[in-house]
Design a protein around this motif. Structure first.
Motif, PDB file in Angstrom:
ATOM      1  N   HIS A  11      -6.917  -7.401 -51.188  1.00 54.88           N
ATOM      2  CA  HIS A  11      -5.781  -6.750 -50.528  1.00 54.88           C
ATOM      3  C   HIS A  11      -4.512  -7.143 -51.264  1.00 54.88           C
ATOM      4  O   HIS A  11      -4.564  -7.848 -52.271  1.00 54.88           O
ATOM      5  N   HIS A  30      -1.708  -8.931 -50.402  1.00 55.38           N
ATOM      6  CA  HIS A  30      -0.840 -10.055 -50.029  1.00 55.38           C
ATOM      7  C   HIS A  30      -0.551 -10.974 -51.227  1.00 55.38           C
ATOM      8  O   HIS A  30      -1.345 -11.047 -52.166  1.00 55.38           O
ATOM      9  N   HIS A  75      -2.975 -13.204 -53.206  1.00 59.35           N
ATOM     10  CA  HIS A  75      -4.134 -12.514 -53.797  1.00 59.35           C
ATOM     11  C   HIS A  75      -3.751 -11.744 -55.056  1.00 59.35           C
ATOM     12  O   HIS A  75      -4.585 -11.541 -55.933  1.00 59.35           O
ATOM     13  N   HIS A  79      -6.705  -7.377 -40.960  1.00 59.20           N
ATOM     14  CA  HIS A  79      -5.783  -8.384 -41.501  1.00 59.20           C
ATOM     15  C   HIS A  79      -4.685  -7.688 -42.305  1.00 59.20           C
ATOM     16  O   HIS A  79      -3.520  -8.092 -42.250  1.00 59.20           O
ATOM     17  N   ASP A  81      -9.556 -12.151 -46.620  1.00 56.67           N
ATOM     18  CA  ASP A  81      -8.931 -12.748 -45.428  1.00 56.67           C
ATOM     19  C   ASP A  81      -9.416 -12.070 -44.140  1.00 56.67           C
ATOM     20  O   ASP A  81      -8.734 -12.113 -43.117  1.00 56.67           O
TER      21      ASP A  81
END
Ligand SMILES: [Zn+2]
Length: 287
Positions: free
Chosen positions: A67, A69, A72, A147, A166
């Motif tokens: 993803h 974020h 990451h 998430h 996550d």
């Protein structure tokens, strides 16, 4: 045969408004194959550690992002520059990967610019059910939102491995998700994946064995139920109309420190508000 997976633990700090900083740990994973892959890229500067991944000798043909974020995608720019890796991510995550300043505006993680080197272009948009062929090993894409939008997990049957990003909430840690029903549905989808010997989450060291993995899923669902009960108690005291007051009261109910009440956990608490009239949050009830 089991294909080698290397867990790369990356430590970093998130600055807090009061001047202290919060130590964090995130794992990314190197997968050895004819065409080696890196799952997630850690925070800015993480390439110094990632390049020492022995199973691939620092070679990566693909960077698969679970993803968008900061912890990451942080070092994605350097990974791409140093390896020429193709970047793969879910179509719904592309916006925030290719425009990190838009992500910062919408989701202002403290210290964002220190955690993220900058945007990268996504070469391969992914969808649920896609299979990435690494040559001798495959990664099957599982869309697992909740998430984050565009969150994916990856199942590698040849390594009997599940990379969950996550998607599996960590008990007693700051809860971060934006959609409760989707989080529960994603947990159910991950739990249904067969033949998994090792669970590789971004938040904790690898978990091996069917019993330990089942216990981890149970703990995640129990934690979500505990959070839901905490939000309901907090709402009965603080009301549900002031989001930050409700978040502060909820973090207190959870026994988390005051800094846990922030815009990220406010989004988590907001995800429970549509279900405040329900004591139970089983996916059968709200999914
Ligand atoms: Zn995340």
């Amino acid at each position: 045969m089991t294909h080698p997976v290397e867990a790369i633990g990356l430590t970093f700090k998130i600055p807090l408004p009061d001047g202290r900083s919060l130590p964090r740990l995130a794992f990314c994973y190197a997968i050895a194959a004819a065409s080696p892959a890196l799952i997630d890229a850690g925070v800015a500067g993480a390439w110094k550690r990632i390049r020492r991944a022995t199973v691939t000798e620092g070679r990566f043909d693909r960077l698969v992002l679970t993803h968008a974020h900061p912890d990451h995608i942080g070092a994605a720019q350097t990974v791409v520059r140093q390896t020429g890796a193709q970047v793969c991510a879910h179509a719904d995550a592309i916006g925030w990967i290719e425009d990190t300043q838009a992500q910062k505006r919408a989701r202002p993680v403290p210290g964002f610019d220190a955690l993220v080197e900058g945007p990268v272009a996504v070469d391969v948009p992914l969808a649920d059910g896609d299979v990435i062929d690494l040559g001798g090993a495959t990664l099957r894409v599982l869309a697992t939102p909740g998430h984050a939008e565009g969150h994916i997990a990856l199942h590698c049957p040849e390594a009997e491995a599940l990379f969950s990003g996550d998607a599996i909430p960590e008990p007693r840690a700051m809860p971060i998700y934006t959609d409760l029903a989707a989080t529960l549905r994603s947990l159910r989808a991950l739990r249904a994946v067969g033949g998994v010997r090792t669970l590789y989450s971004s938040w904790e060291p690898p978990i091996a064995g069917g019993e330990a993995i089942a216990a981890r899923f149970d703990a995640a669902v129990e934690w979500l139920e505990f959070i839901h009960a905490a939000v309901r108690r907090a709402a009965s005291k603080a009301g549900a109309s002031d989001g930050m007051a409700l978040t502060q009261a909820t973090m207190g109910e959870l026994g988390l420190p005051p800094f846990a009440a922030n815009p990220l956990t406010a989004a988590t608490v907001r995800a429970h508000v549509p279900y405040l009239d329900r004591a139970a949050i089983a996916v059968e009830d709200i999914g």
